[in-house]
Enzyme design. Sequence first.
Site, PDB file in Angstrom:
ATOM      1  N   PRO A 181       0.823  -1.205   0.000  1.00  0.00           N
ATOM      2  CA  PRO A 181       0.000   0.000   0.000  1.00  0.00           C
ATOM      3  C   PRO A 181       0.858   1.255   0.000  1.00  0.00           C
ATOM      4  O   PRO A 181       1.831   1.342   0.738  1.00  0.00           O
ATOM      5  CB  PRO A 181      -0.802  -0.129   1.302  1.00  0.00           C
ATOM      6  CG  PRO A 181       0.000  -1.044   2.166  1.00  0.00           C
ATOM      7  CD  PRO A 181       0.678  -1.988   1.234  1.00  0.00           C
ATOM      8  N   THR A 189       0.356   5.629  -0.301  1.00  0.00           N
ATOM      9  CA  THR A 189      -0.462   6.820  -0.434  1.00  0.00           C
ATOM     10  C   THR A 189      -0.088   7.567  -1.710  1.00  0.00           C
ATOM     11  O   THR A 189       1.084   7.802  -1.982  1.00  0.00           O
ATOM     12  CB  THR A 189      -0.249   7.742   0.776  1.00  0.00           C
ATOM     13  OG1 THR A 189      -0.641   7.043   1.949  1.00  0.00           O
ATOM     14  CG2 THR A 189      -1.059   9.020   0.651  1.00  0.00           C
ATOM     15  N   GLN A 215      -6.852  -1.554   1.730  1.00  0.00           N
ATOM     16  CA  GLN A 215      -6.297  -1.314   3.060  1.00  0.00           C
ATOM     17  C   GLN A 215      -7.181  -0.318   3.817  1.00  0.00           C
ATOM     18  O   GLN A 215      -7.499   0.756   3.307  1.00  0.00           O
ATOM     19  CB  GLN A 215      -4.876  -0.757   3.007  1.00  0.00           C
ATOM     20  CG  GLN A 215      -4.249  -0.734   4.412  1.00  0.00           C
ATOM     21  CD  GLN A 215      -2.929  -0.007   4.474  1.00  0.00           C
ATOM     22  OE1 GLN A 215      -2.870   1.198   4.274  1.00  0.00           O
ATOM     23  NE2 GLN A 215      -1.867  -0.746   4.755  1.00  0.00           N
ATOM     24  N   HIS A 246      -4.756  -1.812   8.575  1.00  0.00           N
ATOM     25  CA  HIS A 246      -3.456  -1.147   8.737  1.00  0.00           C
ATOM     26  C   HIS A 246      -3.159  -1.016  10.233  1.00  0.00           C
ATOM     27  O   HIS A 246      -3.719  -0.163  10.924  1.00  0.00           O
ATOM     28  CB  HIS A 246      -3.498   0.227   8.080  1.00  0.00           C
ATOM     29  CG  HIS A 246      -2.152   0.858   7.876  1.00  0.00           C
ATOM     30  ND1 HIS A 246      -0.996   0.410   8.480  1.00  0.00           N
ATOM     31  CD2 HIS A 246      -1.776   1.932   7.109  1.00  0.00           C
ATOM     32  CE1 HIS A 246       0.020   1.164   8.108  1.00  0.00           C
ATOM     33  NE2 HIS A 246      -0.429   2.097   7.277  1.00  0.00           N
ATOM     34  N   GLY A 247      -2.257  -1.855  10.711  1.00  0.00           N
ATOM     35  CA  GLY A 247      -1.865  -1.813  12.110  1.00  0.00           C
ATOM     36  C   GLY A 247      -0.427  -1.391  12.297  1.00  0.00           C
ATOM     37  O   GLY A 247       0.190  -1.713  13.322  1.00  0.00           O
ATOM     38  N   TYR A 286       0.143   4.531  13.091  1.00  0.00           N
ATOM     39  CA  TYR A 286      -1.231   5.007  12.976  1.00  0.00           C
ATOM     40  C   TYR A 286      -2.088   4.411  14.088  1.00  0.00           C
ATOM     41  O   TYR A 286      -1.570   3.831  15.037  1.00  0.00           O
ATOM     42  CB  TYR A 286      -1.749   4.733  11.563  1.00  0.00           C
ATOM     43  CG  TYR A 286      -0.940   5.466  10.532  1.00  0.00           C
ATOM     44  CD1 TYR A 286      -0.925   6.863  10.489  1.00  0.00           C
ATOM     45  CD2 TYR A 286      -0.122   4.778   9.632  1.00  0.00           C
ATOM     46  CE1 TYR A 286      -0.142   7.555   9.573  1.00  0.00           C
ATOM     47  CE2 TYR A 286       0.661   5.451   8.707  1.00  0.00           C
ATOM     48  CZ  TYR A 286       0.651   6.835   8.681  1.00  0.00           C
ATOM     49  OH  TYR A 286       1.440   7.521   7.788  1.00  0.00           O
ATOM     50  N   ARG A 297      -1.600  -5.739   8.694  1.00  0.00           N
ATOM     51  CA  ARG A 297      -0.235  -5.264   8.489  1.00  0.00           C
ATOM     52  C   ARG A 297       0.296  -4.689   9.791  1.00  0.00           C
ATOM     53  O   ARG A 297      -0.367  -3.859  10.433  1.00  0.00           O
ATOM     54  CB  ARG A 297      -0.197  -4.187   7.393  1.00  0.00           C
ATOM     55  CG  ARG A 297       1.224  -3.921   6.879  1.00  0.00           C
ATOM     56  CD  ARG A 297       1.230  -2.907   5.753  1.00  0.00           C
ATOM     57  NE  ARG A 297       2.394  -3.104   4.890  1.00  0.00           N
ATOM     58  CZ  ARG A 297       3.084  -2.115   4.312  1.00  0.00           C
ATOM     59  NH1 ARG A 297       2.728  -0.849   4.492  1.00  0.00           N
ATOM     60  NH2 ARG A 297       4.116  -2.383   3.540  1.00  0.00           N
ATOM     61  N   ARG A 321       7.860   1.269  -3.413  1.00  0.00           N
ATOM     62  CA  ARG A 321       8.308   2.331  -4.303  1.00  0.00           C
ATOM     63  C   ARG A 321       8.637   1.853  -5.712  1.00  0.00           C
ATOM     64  O   ARG A 321       8.434   2.594  -6.687  1.00  0.00           O
ATOM     65  CB  ARG A 321       9.517   3.034  -3.663  1.00  0.00           C
ATOM     66  CG  ARG A 321       9.139   3.941  -2.497  1.00  0.00           C
ATOM     67  CD  ARG A 321      10.333   4.332  -1.645  1.00  0.00           C
ATOM     68  NE  ARG A 321      10.744   3.252  -0.750  1.00  0.00           N
ATOM     69  CZ  ARG A 321      11.757   3.338   0.107  1.00  0.00           C
ATOM     70  NH1 ARG A 321      12.470   4.459   0.170  1.00  0.00           N
ATOM     71  NH2 ARG A 321      12.048   2.332   0.903  1.00  0.00           N
TER      72      ARG A 321
END
Length: 365
Positions: free
Chosen positions: A26, A28, A102, A179-180, A184, A231, A318
């Site tokens: 994932p 952004t 996600q 998303h863990g 966050y 994750r 990336r």
Amino acid sequence: MTMPSPLLVPYEGPRLKLRNRIAMAPMTRGRADDATGVPHPLTRTYYAQRASAGLIVTEGLWPHVLGKGGPGIPGLVTDAQVAGWREVTGAVHAAGGTIFAQLWHVGRMTHPLNLPGRATPLAPSAVRIEGEPIYTREGDVAHVTPRAMTTAEAEATVADFAAAARNAVRAGFDGVEVHGANGYLVQQFLAENTNRRTDRFGGSRTGRLRFALDVVEAVAAEVGAGRVGLRVSPHNPENEIAEEDPQGTYRALVDALDPLGLAYLHVIERGAYGALADLRPRWSGTLIGNFNGPDPTSQRAGEVVVAAGLADVFSFGRHFIANPDLPHRFAAGAPLAAPVEKLVYGGHAEGYTDYPTAPVPQAAT
């Protein structure tokens, strides 16, 4: 005879069947409509271009608008958002791909300028980030002190994750990833420095695990455990997280979740704690590995992890930005392009859907 790369061999696990062992991590990209959270029309093209990955995990999608981290971040709450993502999943499936959404609530990692009505960010405890500024629609600004969630608000947020998972299925996703990681909301509940609560969601290690377990269990109950991944990034100091005993915390988390039969566990390894080697023996299902370092992870590094059995699948981030055909490039030994950094976040087609595929060598005649 040259043996194929272990990353290019198909994978069939207890819950997942993938064309190869390369996952798109994932990332952004910040291109959604900021007012509505609906994905940009080019999002379907972007993900379809990358459908040769064994598994695509989308950028983080907010399960509640107060979990939105910045401008252009998409959601998975409204009917319009669901319809937008249905276009994306249809395009990926038409290209033969598998795609998970996600679910990403940022907790304290946002700002009133990013939230409706300039709301104060919510977090496990009222602990402010003191270091790096945060990006908003008005530029970089200092963080504010978040408001500690009430017990009822934490429980409502668990329900928000479950509702977003239901919307993901409506939108045609093959599953969801909670998303863990990366400092966050879920990791804020896990870490000692960001969770100073005394209710059922804090205090002891058992209390600090409670929110993560409740979220995963609620999502699994909503859409089926076989459609749910988690994750994590043990011992990751990103976003001013400080975990005093990552081995103890994540062993306990994995031991509690393993019996559920989830689709996968996605482990980001960073720092001194060898999370992949430590957690692999404790996880009976599919494990996706990832390295979070200053430079993109090489093909060889991923191959070593999979060949050693530390992970079944390896995720690359990336490299997928500028190499939509990354599995083909790995197979052909083709050079990898580098993304234009200033075009990673926000904008339109430039730096998003305009990266070319590598030429396919012509067979000799």
